[in-house]
Design a protein around this motif. Structure first.
Motif, mmCIF file in Angstrom:
data_model
loop_
_atom_site.group_PDB
_atom_site.id
_atom_site.type_symbol
_atom_site.label_atom_id
_atom_site.label_comp_id
_atom_site.label_asym_id
_atom_site.label_seq_id
_atom_site.Cartn_x
_atom_site.Cartn_y
_atom_site.Cartn_z
ATOM 1 N N ILE A 161 0.865 -1.179 0.000
ATOM 2 C CA ILE A 161 0.000 0.000 0.000
ATOM 3 C C ILE A 161 0.903 1.231 0.000
ATOM 4 N N HIS A 162 0.758 2.098 -0.991
ATOM 5 C CA HIS A 162 1.634 3.261 -1.124
ATOM 6 C C HIS A 162 1.403 4.271 -0.006
ATOM 7 N N ARG A 163 0.153 4.642 0.233
ATOM 8 C CA ARG A 163 -0.299 5.513 1.317
ATOM 9 C C ARG A 163 -0.068 7.017 1.106
ATOM 10 N N ASP A 164 0.409 7.423 -0.057
ATOM 11 C CA ASP A 164 0.549 8.870 -0.278
ATOM 12 C C ASP A 164 0.422 9.198 -1.764
ATOM 13 N N ILE A 165 -0.648 8.711 -2.395
ATOM 14 C CA ILE A 165 -0.844 8.949 -3.817
ATOM 15 C C ILE A 165 -1.375 10.366 -4.037
ATOM 16 N N LYS A 166 -0.698 11.108 -4.907
ATOM 17 C CA LYS A 166 -1.042 12.486 -5.242
ATOM 18 C C LYS A 166 -0.244 12.867 -6.482
ATOM 19 N N MET A 210 2.104 -5.525 3.271
ATOM 20 C CA MET A 210 1.091 -6.361 3.917
ATOM 21 C C MET A 210 1.679 -7.595 4.587
ATOM 22 N N ASP A 211 2.594 -8.275 3.925
ATOM 23 C CA ASP A 211 3.181 -9.480 4.506
ATOM 24 C C ASP A 211 4.032 -9.147 5.720
ATOM 25 N N GLU A 212 4.744 -8.034 5.657
ATOM 26 C CA GLU A 212 5.641 -7.644 6.741
ATOM 27 C C GLU A 212 4.862 -7.121 7.945
ATOM 28 N N ASP A 213 3.702 -6.490 7.686
ATOM 29 C CA ASP A 213 2.919 -5.860 8.749
ATOM 30 C C ASP A 213 1.661 -6.655 9.087
ATOM 31 N N ARG A 214 1.767 -7.973 9.074
ATOM 32 C CA ARG A 214 0.599 -8.819 9.359
ATOM 33 C C ARG A 214 0.019 -8.538 10.745
ATOM 34 N N GLY A 215 0.882 -8.161 11.676
ATOM 35 C CA GLY A 215 0.417 -7.899 13.024
ATOM 36 C C GLY A 215 -0.527 -6.720 13.125
ATOM 37 N N LYS A 216 -0.528 -5.856 12.093
ATOM 38 C CA LYS A 216 -1.402 -4.685 12.091
ATOM 39 C C LYS A 216 -2.731 -4.954 11.380
ATOM 40 N N ALA A 217 -2.878 -6.152 10.825
ATOM 41 C CA ALA A 217 -4.098 -6.472 10.076
ATOM 42 C C ALA A 217 -5.284 -6.569 11.030
ATOM 43 N N VAL A 218 -6.404 -6.007 10.606
ATOM 44 C CA VAL A 218 -7.610 -6.033 11.438
ATOM 45 C C VAL A 218 -8.772 -6.720 10.744
ATOM 46 N N SER A 219 -8.604 -7.125 9.493
ATOM 47 C CA SER A 219 -9.691 -7.760 8.761
ATOM 48 C C SER A 219 -9.683 -9.261 9.001
ATOM 49 N N GLU A 220 -10.809 -9.908 8.749
ATOM 50 C CA GLU A 220 -10.890 -11.345 8.882
ATOM 51 C C GLU A 220 -10.214 -12.025 7.699
ATOM 52 N N GLY A 221 -9.756 -13.236 7.914
ATOM 53 C CA GLY A 221 -9.151 -13.982 6.817
ATOM 54 C C GLY A 221 -7.684 -13.647 6.642
ATOM 55 N N GLU A 222 -7.140 -14.020 5.502
ATOM 56 C CA GLU A 222 -5.731 -13.840 5.206
ATOM 57 C C GLU A 222 -5.384 -12.360 5.061
ATOM 58 N N TYR A 239 -7.367 -4.847 5.806
ATOM 59 C CA TYR A 239 -7.206 -3.532 6.417
ATOM 60 C C TYR A 239 -6.149 -3.619 7.503
ATOM 61 N N PHE A 240 -5.422 -2.515 7.688
ATOM 62 C CA PHE A 240 -4.339 -2.489 8.658
ATOM 63 C C PHE A 240 -4.447 -1.240 9.520
ATOM 64 N N HIS A 296 -8.695 6.716 6.526
ATOM 65 C CA HIS A 296 -7.255 6.906 6.701
ATOM 66 C C HIS A 296 -6.969 7.806 7.898
ATOM 67 N N PHE A 297 -7.858 8.747 8.168
ATOM 68 C CA PHE A 297 -7.670 9.666 9.287
ATOM 69 C C PHE A 297 -7.697 8.933 10.621
ATOM 70 N N THR A 298 -8.336 7.780 10.650
ATOM 71 C CA THR A 298 -8.417 6.991 11.886
ATOM 72 C C THR A 298 -7.296 5.967 11.971
ATOM 73 N N GLY A 299 -6.389 5.980 11.009
ATOM 74 C CA GLY A 299 -5.284 5.034 11.002
ATOM 75 C C GLY A 299 -5.607 3.718 10.342
ATOM 76 N N LYS A 300 -6.720 3.640 9.631
ATOM 77 C CA LYS A 300 -7.124 2.415 8.941
ATOM 78 C C LYS A 300 -6.624 2.470 7.508
ATOM 79 N N ASN A 301 -5.707 1.580 7.156
ATOM 80 C CA ASN A 301 -5.074 1.579 5.843
ATOM 81 C C ASN A 301 -5.509 0.381 5.008
ATOM 82 N N SER A 302 -5.698 0.603 3.709
ATOM 83 C CA SER A 302 -5.989 -0.489 2.782
ATOM 84 C C SER A 302 -5.621 -0.015 1.379
ATOM 85 N N VAL A 303 -5.697 -0.931 0.423
ATOM 86 C CA VAL A 303 -5.429 -0.530 -0.963
ATOM 87 C C VAL A 303 -6.452 0.503 -1.421
ATOM 88 N N LYS A 304 -7.642 0.484 -0.809
ATOM 89 C CA LYS A 304 -8.678 1.444 -1.195
ATOM 90 C C LYS A 304 -8.305 2.873 -0.800
#
Length: 421
Positions: A214-219, A242-254, A261-262, A277-285
């Motif tokens: 996830i890039h997190r700063d597209i502009k 995503m693979d490196e930050d698995r501990g931050k994942a909050v969604s169900e499943g893989e 979501y992370f 994003h303002f709440t710290g919830k990150n995803s590809v969306k």
């Protein structure tokens, strides 16, 4: 389930696969099933598209006192290995980091134009001396060793000097700079060039998502352009792996797919961040949202936070685009400096895509793979658009936009003039 059928074995690279230039989406003939939600095209990644990442050890003691001391321990794999430059090499290349060589500056540091010993022209990013920049350096070095794609800015090498307290990254030099600078410059962009830029940026971002990044700063500032206006997504220092930050994942499943979501601290630029994003919830969306706003800037030539007067109110770009869409006046959104005319239907479809990408509900935004196929005319998002128009949840007269983009304020000028808030 809908498929685009494969013409080659997914366990092998296609015969015409070229590592330095992976296939564009229209030549990618892998099997693309829709996911269970009927939203995303799942693309296979061929083995040669990914190489191992780098291991970067940072000085732990440095962060204790918020000082900045780079470690000398950087291990690069044989494949995708980056060149390590000395401080003196880059000092000579930039004429001792002369102000005349500076081509960009931001919170992250400065970018200089440089000429290496082999006469190659490069861009050298000299990171600011802050502890937080070590993480940016780590991310970009890692990406530089694992990514090889025609629409992602490629890191040529790096300089890591504890003696001089320097972290620097070396890239290919982009003659036309960033999309942001080009839109504000004197060179007008015609529609074919803008469409090419949109497709290139979408391809690059889609590839990042394929790799679980996830890039997190597209502009517009992170979309770089070469002499042929080919787009390259750059500045991935805030990327989430995503693979490196698995501990931050909050969604169900893989926690490695496009629906994951992370939870992490908010990253990015204010006017391009989606609501969650303002709440710290990150995803590809979150990247999709930033891409949608970038598309609107590409079409209109206006910045995301600039306001326009409409019906006595000041509207920022996204609000204005939505209002024009409801009033069937999307042609008013098009940059008046666009030369040689444009294909009205193509521009309208692109604006619609941008509005779909910037919906408040992330689950209703398309995936970047779909955005690529839509821009290339391979698929249609007409049904999505019809739902968008009839769904009351999508209306932008709501508390979120009022609070995040600024309340509607009276405007005494009815001529459509706009300016920074």
């Amino acid at each position: 389930m809908v498929f685009k059928f494969s013409t080659f074995n997914l366990t092998e690279d296609p015969p015409d696969f070229n590592l330095p230039s992976p296939p564009a989406s229209q030549s990618l003939t892998t099997c693309l099933p829709l996911n269970h939600a009927g939203c995303s095209f799942i693309k296979a990644i061929t083995p040669c598209q990914v190489t191992a990442g780098a291991s970067l050890c940072l000085a732990n003691s440095a962060s204790t006192f918020d000082c900045w001391r780079p470690s000398e321990s950087v291990q690069c794999p044989v494949e995708g290995c980056l060149k390590r430059f000395t401080f003196d090499e880059l000092k000579v290349a930039t004429n001792n980091f002369s102000e005349t060589k500076k081509v960009g500056e931001g919170l992250y540091g400065c970018v200089y134009e440089g000429i290496l010993r082999d006469d190659s022209r490069v861009a050298i990013k000299r990171l600011a001396r802050r502890t937080s920049q070590a993480c940016r350096f780590h991310a970009e070095v890692k990406l530089g060793t694992m990514i090889c794609h025609r629409n992602l800015a490629r890191v040529q090498g790096f300089c890591l000097s504890s003696e001089h307290g320097e972290y620097m990254l070396v890239y290919n030099f982009m003659v036309n700079g960033s999309l942001d600078s080009l839109l504000r410059g004197q060179l007008p962009l015609d529609w074919p060039a803008r469409k090419k830029i949109a497709i290139g940026a979408a391809r690059g971002l889609s590839h990042l998502h394929d790799l679980g990044i996830i890039h997190r700063d597209i502009k517009p500032e992170v979309i770089l352009l070469d002499e042929d206006f080919e787009a390259y997504v750059a500045d991935s220092g805030t990327a989430l792996f995503m693979d490196e930050d698995r501990g931050k994942a909050v969604s169900e499943g893989e926690p490695s797919g496009e629906d994951a979501y992370f939870n992490d601290c908010p990253m990015g630029t204010l006017h391009y961040m989606d609501p969650e994003h303002f709440t710290g919830k990150n995803s590809v969306k979150s990247d999709v949202y930033g891409f949608g706003l970038t598309l609107l800037e590409l079409i209109s030539g206006r910045r995301a936070w600039e306001t326009t007067c409409l019906d006595g109110n000041k509207l920022v770009l996204l609000q204005w685009a939505h209002a024009l869409s409801e009033n069937e006046q999307l042609e008013r959104l098009v940059d008046t400096n666009m030369p040689c005319g444009y294909d009205k239907s193509e521009v309208e479809k692109t604006v619609r895509l941008a509005l779909l990408c910037t919906q408040l509900d992330p689950e209703k935004r398309p995936y970047m793979a779909e955005a690529v196929l839509s821009l290339e005319g391979i698929i249609s998002l007409e049904k999505r658009w019809e739902k968008y128009q009839t769904d009351a949840v999508m209306r932008f007269e709501n508390a979120y936009l009022d609070s995040s983009s600024g309340d509607f304020t009276p405007c005494h000028n009815e001529e459509g003039l706009y300016g920074p808030r």
